[in-house]
Enzyme design. Structure first.
Site, PDB file in Angstrom:
ATOM      1  N   ASP A  67       0.779  -1.168  -0.002  1.00  0.00           N
ATOM      2  CA  ASP A  67       0.078  -0.103  -0.135  1.00  0.00           C
ATOM      3  C   ASP A  67       0.716   1.264   0.176  1.00  0.00           C
ATOM      4  O   ASP A  67       1.552   1.751   0.958  1.00  0.00           O
ATOM      5  CB  ASP A  67      -0.929  -0.016   1.101  1.00  0.00           C
ATOM      6  CG  ASP A  67      -2.158   0.821   1.132  1.00  0.00           C
ATOM      7  OD1 ASP A  67      -2.192   1.377   0.020  1.00  0.00           O
ATOM      8  OD2 ASP A  67      -3.027   0.943   1.810  1.00  0.00           O
ATOM      9  N   LYS A 127      -7.784  -2.168   3.919  1.00  0.00           N
ATOM     10  CA  LYS A 127      -6.998  -0.659   4.157  1.00  0.00           C
ATOM     11  C   LYS A 127      -7.020  -0.169   5.482  1.00  0.00           C
ATOM     12  O   LYS A 127      -6.204   0.338   5.862  1.00  0.00           O
ATOM     13  CB  LYS A 127      -7.939   0.181   3.183  1.00  0.00           C
ATOM     14  CG  LYS A 127      -7.440   1.893   2.830  1.00  0.00           C
ATOM     15  CD  LYS A 127      -6.431   1.642   1.793  1.00  0.00           C
ATOM     16  CE  LYS A 127      -6.042   3.212   1.644  1.00  0.00           C
ATOM     17  NZ  LYS A 127      -5.023   3.068   0.364  1.00  0.00           N
ATOM     18  N   LYS A 157      -8.962  14.344  -2.582  1.00  0.00           N
ATOM     19  CA  LYS A 157      -9.057  13.552  -1.366  1.00  0.00           C
ATOM     20  C   LYS A 157      -9.244  14.679  -0.198  1.00  0.00           C
ATOM     21  O   LYS A 157      -8.345  15.302  -0.155  1.00  0.00           O
ATOM     22  CB  LYS A 157      -8.121  12.295  -1.558  1.00  0.00           C
ATOM     23  CG  LYS A 157      -8.298  11.757   0.025  1.00  0.00           C
ATOM     24  CD  LYS A 157      -7.030  10.635   0.035  1.00  0.00           C
ATOM     25  CE  LYS A 157      -6.891   9.919   1.533  1.00  0.00           C
ATOM     26  NZ  LYS A 157      -5.761   8.770   1.316  1.00  0.00           N
ATOM     27  N   LYS A 165       2.690   1.805   3.437  1.00  0.00           N
ATOM     28  CA  LYS A 165       1.956   1.944   4.631  1.00  0.00           C
ATOM     29  C   LYS A 165       1.953   0.649   5.516  1.00  0.00           C
ATOM     30  O   LYS A 165       2.284   0.898   6.802  1.00  0.00           O
ATOM     31  CB  LYS A 165       0.559   2.128   4.110  1.00  0.00           C
ATOM     32  CG  LYS A 165      -0.046   3.354   3.907  1.00  0.00           C
ATOM     33  CD  LYS A 165      -1.625   3.344   3.780  1.00  0.00           C
ATOM     34  CE  LYS A 165      -2.133   4.556   3.255  1.00  0.00           C
ATOM     35  NZ  LYS A 165      -2.365   4.528   2.034  1.00  0.00           N
TER      36      LYS A 165
END
Length: 302
Positions: free
Chosen positions: A59, A108, A149, A232
Site C-alpha cells: 500500500d 485498507k 481527497k 503503509k
C-alpha cells in the site's frame, strides 16, 4: 508448490493480485504491491525467495498515513500519550469506489491502523503491556470530489497532571498526483536494490573488519523492507521487527546507500561539534587562569 497447484485448479481463494505477483516472480521481475490487499500469502513469499526475486509492499504511503507516522512518533517521543486517534477520509476516484466494498475497506483499515503499533510498543513508560490508543479509520466514497481527497484527523493525548491536548488536522490533496511520484521512486529504488551485493567480513575484538572476508557476494533479501519509507504496511522478512516511524525508515534508506558508496552512516551525534577544539580549549584555559588570578588579587587587596 501448494500455491501453484491451487492456481492451476483455479481456486477462488487466490486473489487477482496474488496471480499478478506469482506471474511476476516466475518471470524474474520485481513485484511491488501498491494496494492493501492480502497479496503476499506465505506461498508467494516462499516463491520469491526460491527464485531470488525482489518483492515489496504493501500500500503506497502518500498522505494521511505518512503524516500520522510523523505525528505519533513526535507525540510519544515528547512524552505525550496519544489515547485517541480518529482519521476520516472521503474521495471519489476508483480507489474510493473500490474501498466502498467492505472486504476492500477492511484491508485498507488494517494497513492504516497498524502504522502506530511499533511506536506505541517502543515506550512502556507511557503504555502498559497490550495497551493501545483508540484508533478509528473511516473512508467514504463521494463521487463528486473525484481525485481531490479530503482527510481529517484528530489526535487526543494525555499530558502533564491528567491534562488533555487535542490536535485537529485537515488535508485536501490530489490523490493520484501524490501517488504517481511514489511509484516512480519505488521502481528506481527497487532496481537499485537488485544491483546491491555484499559479503560478510570477520571483525577483531575492537570491532574492526579484517581481511578474512567470504569470497561470495550475496544479494539483499528478496523481501525489500528497505522500501518501508514509501509503503503503509511494510512487508519484512520473517522475524524482523516492523518499523513505522517515518524518520527511522528514511535513515535506513539513506545509510544503506551511503554504505554503497563508502560513506559512514549518519548518526546525527556530531561529537566533533560537541567538544572543544585545541585552540578553543587553550583560550578557555587562559581565560579561566586570568579569572583565578583576579580573584586572588582581589582577595589579597581585601
Amino acid at each position: 508448490d501448494n500455491l501453484l497447484a491451487s492456481i492451476k485448479r483455479e481456486e477462488e481463494e487466490i486473489s487477482p493480485s496474488t496471480l499478478f505477483a506469482v506471474a511476476s516472480i516466475l518471470e524474474g521481475s520485481t513485484y511491488i504491491n501498491g494496494s492493501p490487499q492480502n497479496t503476499f500469502v506465505p506461498g508467494v513469499i516462499e516463491l520469491a525467495m526460491k527464485h531470488d526475486v525482489r518483492i515489496a509492499g504493501d500500500d503506497f504511503k502518500s498522505g494521511q498515513t505518512k503524516m500520522k507516522s510523523v505525528m505519533v512518533d513526535w507525540l510519544i517521543s515528547a512524552g505525550l500519550k496519544p489515547v485517541s486517534i480518529v482519521s476520516y477520509n472521503h474521495l471519489g476516484n476508483n480507489d474510493g469506489k473500490n474501498l466502498s466494498a467492505p472486504s476492500q475497506f477492511r484491508s485498507k483499515e488494517i494497513s492504516k491502523s497498524n502504522v502506530v503499533d511499533d511506536m506505541v510498543e517502543s515506550n512502556r513508560i507511557l503504555y502498559k503491556e497490550n495497551e493501545h490508543p483508540d484508533h478509528v479509520v473511516v473512508i467514504k466514497y463521494v463521487p463528486y470530489v473525484g481525485d481531490s481527497k479530503r482527510a481529517m484527523d484528530e489526535y487526543v493525548s494525555e499530558i502533564f497532571m491528567n491534562g488533555k491536548n487535542t490536535i485537529v488536522m485537515h488535508n485536501t490533496c490530489e490523490d493520484s498526483l501524490l501517488a504517481s511520484p511514489i511509484i516512480l521512486d519505488l521502481v528506481i529504488l527497487a532496481e537499485l536494490c537488485e544491483r546491491i551485493q555484499f559479503r560478510k567480513c570477520a571483525e577483531n575484538e575492537a570491532g574492526v573488519s579484517v581481511e578474512s572476508c567470504e569470497e561470495r557476494f550475496e544479494n539483499l533479501h528478496p523481501v525489500m523492507s528497505i522500501l518501508s519509507y514509501l509503503l503503509k504496511a511494510p512487508l519484512v522478512p520473517r522475524g524482523t521487527p516492523i518499523v513505522n516511524a517515518l524518520m527511522k525508515q528514511r535513515a535506513c534508506l539513506e545509510n544503506v546507500f551511503k554504505a554503497c558508496v563508502g560513506l559512514p552512516a549518519e548518526n546525527h551525534m556530531l561529537l566533533e561539534q560537541k567538544l572543544l577544539c585545541r585552540e578553543e580549549r587553550r583560550g578557555v584555559e587562559e581565560k579561566s587562569n586570568g579569572i583565578v588570578g583576579m580573584k586572588m588579587m582581589n582577595k589579597k587587596r581585601w
